[in-house]
Design a protein around this motif. Structure first.
Motif, PDB file in Angstrom:
ATOM      1  N   ASN A  26      -0.121   2.577  -5.044  1.00  0.00           N
ATOM      2  CA  ASN A  26      -1.513   3.018  -5.177  1.00  0.00           C
ATOM      3  C   ASN A  26      -1.707   3.893  -6.412  1.00  0.00           C
ATOM      4  O   ASN A  26      -2.774   3.896  -7.023  1.00  0.00           O
ATOM      5  CB  ASN A  26      -1.938   3.791  -3.930  1.00  0.00           C
ATOM      6  CG  ASN A  26      -1.931   2.937  -2.684  1.00  0.00           C
ATOM      7  OD1 ASN A  26      -1.868   1.708  -2.752  1.00  0.00           O
ATOM      8  ND2 ASN A  26      -1.984   3.575  -1.523  1.00  0.00           N
ATOM      9  N   TRP A  64       0.832  -1.201   0.000  1.00  0.00           N
ATOM     10  CA  TRP A  64       0.000   0.000   0.000  1.00  0.00           C
ATOM     11  C   TRP A  64       0.869   1.256   0.000  1.00  0.00           C
ATOM     12  O   TRP A  64       0.522   2.278   0.587  1.00  0.00           O
ATOM     13  CB  TRP A  64      -0.981   0.020   1.168  1.00  0.00           C
ATOM     14  CG  TRP A  64      -2.033  -1.040   1.081  1.00  0.00           C
ATOM     15  CD1 TRP A  64      -2.158  -2.146   1.866  1.00  0.00           C
ATOM     16  CD2 TRP A  64      -3.127  -1.104   0.153  1.00  0.00           C
ATOM     17  NE1 TRP A  64      -3.236  -2.900   1.486  1.00  0.00           N
ATOM     18  CE2 TRP A  64      -3.870  -2.279   0.437  1.00  0.00           C
ATOM     19  CE3 TRP A  64      -3.573  -0.293  -0.894  1.00  0.00           C
ATOM     20  CZ2 TRP A  64      -4.997  -2.657  -0.286  1.00  0.00           C
ATOM     21  CZ3 TRP A  64      -4.701  -0.661  -1.604  1.00  0.00           C
ATOM     22  CH2 TRP A  64      -5.401  -1.830  -1.296  1.00  0.00           C
ATOM     23  N   THR A  95      -4.359   7.523   0.196  1.00  0.00           N
ATOM     24  CA  THR A  95      -3.076   7.930  -0.378  1.00  0.00           C
ATOM     25  C   THR A  95      -2.800   9.412  -0.162  1.00  0.00           C
ATOM     26  O   THR A  95      -1.674   9.818   0.143  1.00  0.00           O
ATOM     27  CB  THR A  95      -3.054   7.607  -1.886  1.00  0.00           C
ATOM     28  OG1 THR A  95      -3.295   6.207  -2.080  1.00  0.00           O
ATOM     29  CG2 THR A  95      -1.712   7.970  -2.501  1.00  0.00           C
ATOM     30  N   PHE A 102      -6.532   0.172   4.690  1.00  0.00           N
ATOM     31  CA  PHE A 102      -6.873  -0.223   3.334  1.00  0.00           C
ATOM     32  C   PHE A 102      -7.564  -1.590   3.277  1.00  0.00           C
ATOM     33  O   PHE A 102      -8.559  -1.750   2.554  1.00  0.00           O
ATOM     34  CB  PHE A 102      -5.607  -0.261   2.463  1.00  0.00           C
ATOM     35  CG  PHE A 102      -5.071   1.094   2.104  1.00  0.00           C
ATOM     36  CD1 PHE A 102      -5.708   1.882   1.166  1.00  0.00           C
ATOM     37  CD2 PHE A 102      -3.924   1.586   2.718  1.00  0.00           C
ATOM     38  CE1 PHE A 102      -5.211   3.135   0.825  1.00  0.00           C
ATOM     39  CE2 PHE A 102      -3.418   2.827   2.384  1.00  0.00           C
ATOM     40  CZ  PHE A 102      -4.067   3.609   1.439  1.00  0.00           C
ATOM     41  N   VAL A 113      -8.938   4.234  -1.802  1.00  0.00           N
ATOM     42  CA  VAL A 113      -7.496   4.251  -2.060  1.00  0.00           C
ATOM     43  C   VAL A 113      -7.007   5.680  -2.251  1.00  0.00           C
ATOM     44  O   VAL A 113      -5.935   6.067  -1.754  1.00  0.00           O
ATOM     45  CB  VAL A 113      -7.164   3.385  -3.293  1.00  0.00           C
ATOM     46  CG1 VAL A 113      -5.675   3.466  -3.625  1.00  0.00           C
ATOM     47  CG2 VAL A 113      -7.556   1.927  -3.046  1.00  0.00           C
TER      48      VAL A 113
END
Length: 647
Positions: A245, A240, A368, A388, A364
C-alpha cells in the motif's frame, strides 16, 4: 579507502545541498540576487558527488569488503555477483543512499535543462529541492551511515534469501526513481507557490517529471506484484500488505496529479488542484518511506530497523509536509481559479476522476494506518481484502465508467448527446459481459463487475482513434489509448483470477497423478540439487494440458545457509489463457510429498496490463518532450532571426 571516499563524497554533497539552499533562498531577495548564478552549478556538482558516493558503495559490495559493517550484514563471498551488486540497495542504508543519489541526479538534470520558467521560480524550485535533499543527507550521515567501518570478520551474514532474486535488481530502483520524481514535482510546486507563478508554463515544466515518476511507479508496482507472486509461494498477486500500500498510495496521487497537470498545461485550469496534488503525492512517498523504515511494520517487504530512525523520518515528514501545507494555506488566495468549464466537459471528467482517486487514496491510507494506531493503543486489528476490496470498488467503478467517456468529450463545454452513438458498442459489450459473468460466476459480485467492465473499457479506450489517420496521431494520444487499454487488460486479469482460479493441495508419492483445472500433473521424481549458496530438493513434475504434449516443471524447496532460511521456489507454466503454478511443500511422515497447485486463468493479463499502462506513459512522455524541444528550437530560431535583422 573506497568507503572513506564514498563517505567524503556524501559529506561534500550534503554541504553543497546546504549551499544550494542558502544561495537559492538569498537569490530571491534583492540583496542576494548575485548568488543566483551559483545555484545551478552547485546542483550539478551535488548530483555528481552523490553518484560518486553510491558508486563507492557498489564497489565495496562487489569486493565483499567485510570491514564495512553494511557489507558484513548483507553480503557473503559465496553470493553470485548479481546479488552482491543488488545487495547494495537491498538494505536500509544502501537504499537510502540510492534514493539521495537519484534525487541529486534529478536536481542536476533540472538545473541543466530547465529554461522555460522564470529564473526566480527556478531558483525557488532548486532551493526547495536542496531543502528536501538536505534532510535525507542528514538522515544518512547521522542515523544511517552506509560506510561505517568495523573489525573485519571471516565471512558475512548474507542477504535475506527472499531478496536473492533478479527482482531485487529492478523493483526497488524503479520505485525509488518514482519517489524522487515526485520530490521534483513537490519542489516545482513549492517554487511556484513562493514566487506566485502557478501557470501553464509551471505545469509544462513539471509534467515530464510527474509523467516519468508515474511510469517508474507503475513499473515498480507491476514488477513487485509479479515478484511477490512467484517468490513467496502464496499464489496471490496483491495482499494489501502495508508496504504494498505504501507504493500504491503515491501512484494514486501521481495519477491524479498527472491529469491535473495536463489540464493546467493545456487549458490553464485546476491551478490549486495541481499544486495541492503535488504536495500530496510527495507526502504519500514520505509516508511510505516512514512505514518501510520505521520498524513499526511486520512485513516481508519492510526493513527491520531501529525505531529511532523512524522518528527521524517522521520529523522530516512533519517539516516537509507541514511546511508545504502551511505555505499553500498562506498562498492559496493568490492562486487564481483559472479558466472555467461546464459540467459536461473533459475537464469535469478529469476532476471527477481526481476526486475518485483521492477517495481511494483515503481508503487505502486509513486501512493502512488504522491497525498501527490500534496497536499503539493495545488492540490488535487486522485489515485486509474484506475491507479494501469493496470500499475501493465503490469509487473505482464510477471512475472507470467516467474514464471510458471522458476522452470522447470536448474541452470546456460539450453534451452527452454528441457522444451517445459512440458509446453504443462499449455499452453492448459491457452488458454481454455482465450476462456471461453472471452465468459463470453467479456468487462473486466484484469479479462479475470486473468482467463486465473490462471489455467495455477496452473498446472505449480505442474510440479516440476513430476517424483519425493513425500515422498522424500524436504520441500523447497514443499514450492515453495504451494506458487506458492497459487498465482494461489488467482489470480483466484481476477479475478472471478472482472468479476462475482452481487450487489443489495434495500429498502424493512419486508416480502419482493429480488434476487441477485442465491440467494433469504427475510427480516423476524428487532430486537434491545445489546452488552457489543453497541446497534444495527439486520436484520433477510432468504437466499435460488437456492431453497435449507434457511440459516439465521443477519447483524447489531451498535451504540457504547464510543466513539460514528455507524458501519455496515456485514453478510456472504460462499459456495464452492462464498460468499453472506449482509449489513443493514438505515430506509427510508416510513418505508422500505435499504439492500446492493452482490453475489461474488469464492471470498474466494483470502484469501485461501494467506494462501497457507504463508503455502508454512512455509514449506520452516522448511526445511531450519532443513537442517541448520543437517549441524551444522554434523560439531559438525566431530569436536568431530577430537578432540578424537588428530587432
Amino acid at each position: 579507502m573506497t568507503a572513506e571516499f564514498g563517505l567524503a563524497a556524501l559529506w561534500l554533497a550534503a554541504a553543497l545541498a546546504a549551499l544550494q539552499l542558502f544561495a537559492g533562498g538569498m537569490a530571491l531577495t534583492r540583496k542576494g540576487e548575485a548568488l543566483g548564478g551559483v545555484v545551478r552549478p552547485v546542483a550539478v556538482v551535488q548530483g555528481v558527488l552523490g553518484l560518486a558516493s553510491f558508486a563507492a558503495l557498489l564497489i565495496v559490495f562487489a569486493q565483499t569488503d567485510l570491514s564495512v559493517k553494511l557489507v558484513y550484514a548483507n553480503s557473503h563471498s559465496a553470493k553470485p555477483m548479481m546479488f552482491k551488486i543488488a545487495g547494495a540497495w537491498g538494505n536500509h542504508e544502501g537504499s537510502m543512499l540510492l534514493w539521495v543519489t537519484v534525487m541529486g541526479l534529478a536536481g542536476a538534470v533540472v538545473a541543466l535543462v530547465e529554461r522555460r520558467l522564470p529564473e526566480r521560480t527556478m531558483l525557488a524550485t532548486l532551493a526547495g529541492q536542496a531543502f528536501v535533499s538536505l534532510g535525507f543527507y542528514a538522515f544518512l550521515l547521522f542515523a544511517s551511515n552506509p560506510f561505517t567501518r568495523m573489525v573485519p570478520e571471516a565471512e558475512g551474514k548474507g542477504l535475506n534469501p527472499l531478496l536473492q532474486d533478479p527482482g531485487l535488481a529492478f523493483h526497488p530502483p524503479t520505485l525509488y526513481i518514482g519517489y524522487v520524481g515526485l520530490s521534483i514535482a513537490f519542489s516545482f510546486a513549492i517554487g511556484a507557490l513562493i514566487t506566485r507563478e502557478v501557470s501553464p508554463a509551471f505545469a509544462r515544466a513539471m509534467r515530464p517529471w510527474v509523467l516519468g515518476a508515474w511510469i517508474f511507479l507503475t513499473l515498480g508496482i507491476t514488477a513487485g506484484s509479479f515478484w511477490a507472486y512467484y517468490e513467496l509461494g502464496w499464489g496471490g498477486w496483491w495482499f494489501w500488505d502495508p508496504v504494498e500500500n505504501a507504493s500504491l498510495m503515491p501512484w494514486l496521487a501521481a495519477t491524479a496529479l498527472l491529469h491535473s497537470c495536463s489540464v493546467l498545461a493545456s487549458r490553464n485550469a485546476l491551478r490549486a488542484w495541481t499544486v495541492m496534488l503535488g504536495v500530496v503525492a510527495f507526502s504519500m512517498s514520505m509516508v511510505g518511506t516512514f512505514l518501510v523504515r520505521s520498524g513499526i511494520l511486520t512485513s516481508v517487504h519492510a526493513f527491520a530497523v531501529d525505531p529511532k530512525r523512524g522518528a527521524f523520518i517522521l520529523v522530516l515528514l512533519a517539516i516537509y509536509i507541514g511546511g508545504a501545507l502551511l505555505l499553500f494555506g498562506l498562498r492559496a488566495s493568490t492562486v487564481s481559479e483559472g479558466e472555467r468549464f461546464s459540467v459536461v466537459s473533459r475537464e469535469s471528467a478529469l476532476v471527477f476522476n481526481n476526486v475518485m482517486l483521492s477517495c481511494i487514496l483515503g481508503i487505502v491510507l486509513v486501512g493502512t494506518l488504522y491497525p498501527l494506531l490500534a496497536e499503539s493503543l493495545g488492540q490488535q486489528v487486522s485489515i485486509g481484502p474484506p475491507y479494501f476490496n469493496p470500499f475501493t470498488a465503490i469509487f473505482v467503478v464510477p471512475m472507470l465508467l467516467v474514464m471510458a467517456v471522458g476522452p470522447l468529450l470536448r474541452w470546456r463545454r460539450d453534451s452527452l448527446g454528441r457522444v451517445r452513438k459512440s458509446l453504443i458498442i462499449p455499452v453492448l459489450l459491457g452488458l454481454a459481459g455482465l450476462v456471461v459473468a453472471i452465468v459463470l460466476v453467479p456468487s462473486h459480485v466484484l469479479p462479475i463487475i470486473g468482467l463486465a467492465l473490462a471489455p467495455a473499457i477496452g473498446i472505449a479506450s480505442l474510440l479516440p482513434l476513430r476517424g483519425r489517420k493513425l500515422r498522424q496521431v500524436k504520441l500523447p494520444l497514443w499514450g492515453m489509448v495504451f494506458a487506458h487499454f492497459g487498465i482494461a487488460v489488467s482489470l480483466f486479469g484481476m477479475a478472471s483470477d478472482s472468479a476462475f482460479t482452481t487450487e489443489k493441495l495434495v500429498a502424493v508419492n512419486v508416480g502419482d497423478k493429480v488434476a487441477v483445472g485442465p491440467w494433469k500433473i504427475e510427480l516423476k521424481a524428487i532430486d537434491p540439487v545445489a546452488g552457489p549458496n543453497w541446497t534444495a530438493l527439486e520436484a520433477g513434475l510432468q504437466a499435460s494440458y488437456n492431453g497435449a504434449a507434457p511440459i516439465l516443471l521443477a519447483p524447489q524447496s531451498r535451504s540457504f545457509w547464510t543466513p539460514p532460511q528455507q524458501t519455496n521456489e515456485s514453478a510456472l507454466v504460462t499459456r495464452w489463457n492462464g498460468q499453472l503454478y506449482a509449489v513443493l511443500g514438505e515430506e509427510a511422515e508416510d513418505g508422500r510429498w505435499q504439492l500446492r497447485l493452482w490453475w489461474k486463468p488469464f492471470v498474466p493479463m494483470i502484469w501485461l496490463g501494467g506494462i501497457l499502462v507504463a508503455l502508454g506513459g512512455l509514449l506520452a512522455l516522448i511526445g511531450r518532450v519532443a513537442s517541448d524541444l520543437r517549441r524551444i528550437s522554434a523560439r531559438g530560431k525566431i530569436a536568431y532571426r530577430r537578432q540578424r535583422q537588428g530587432r
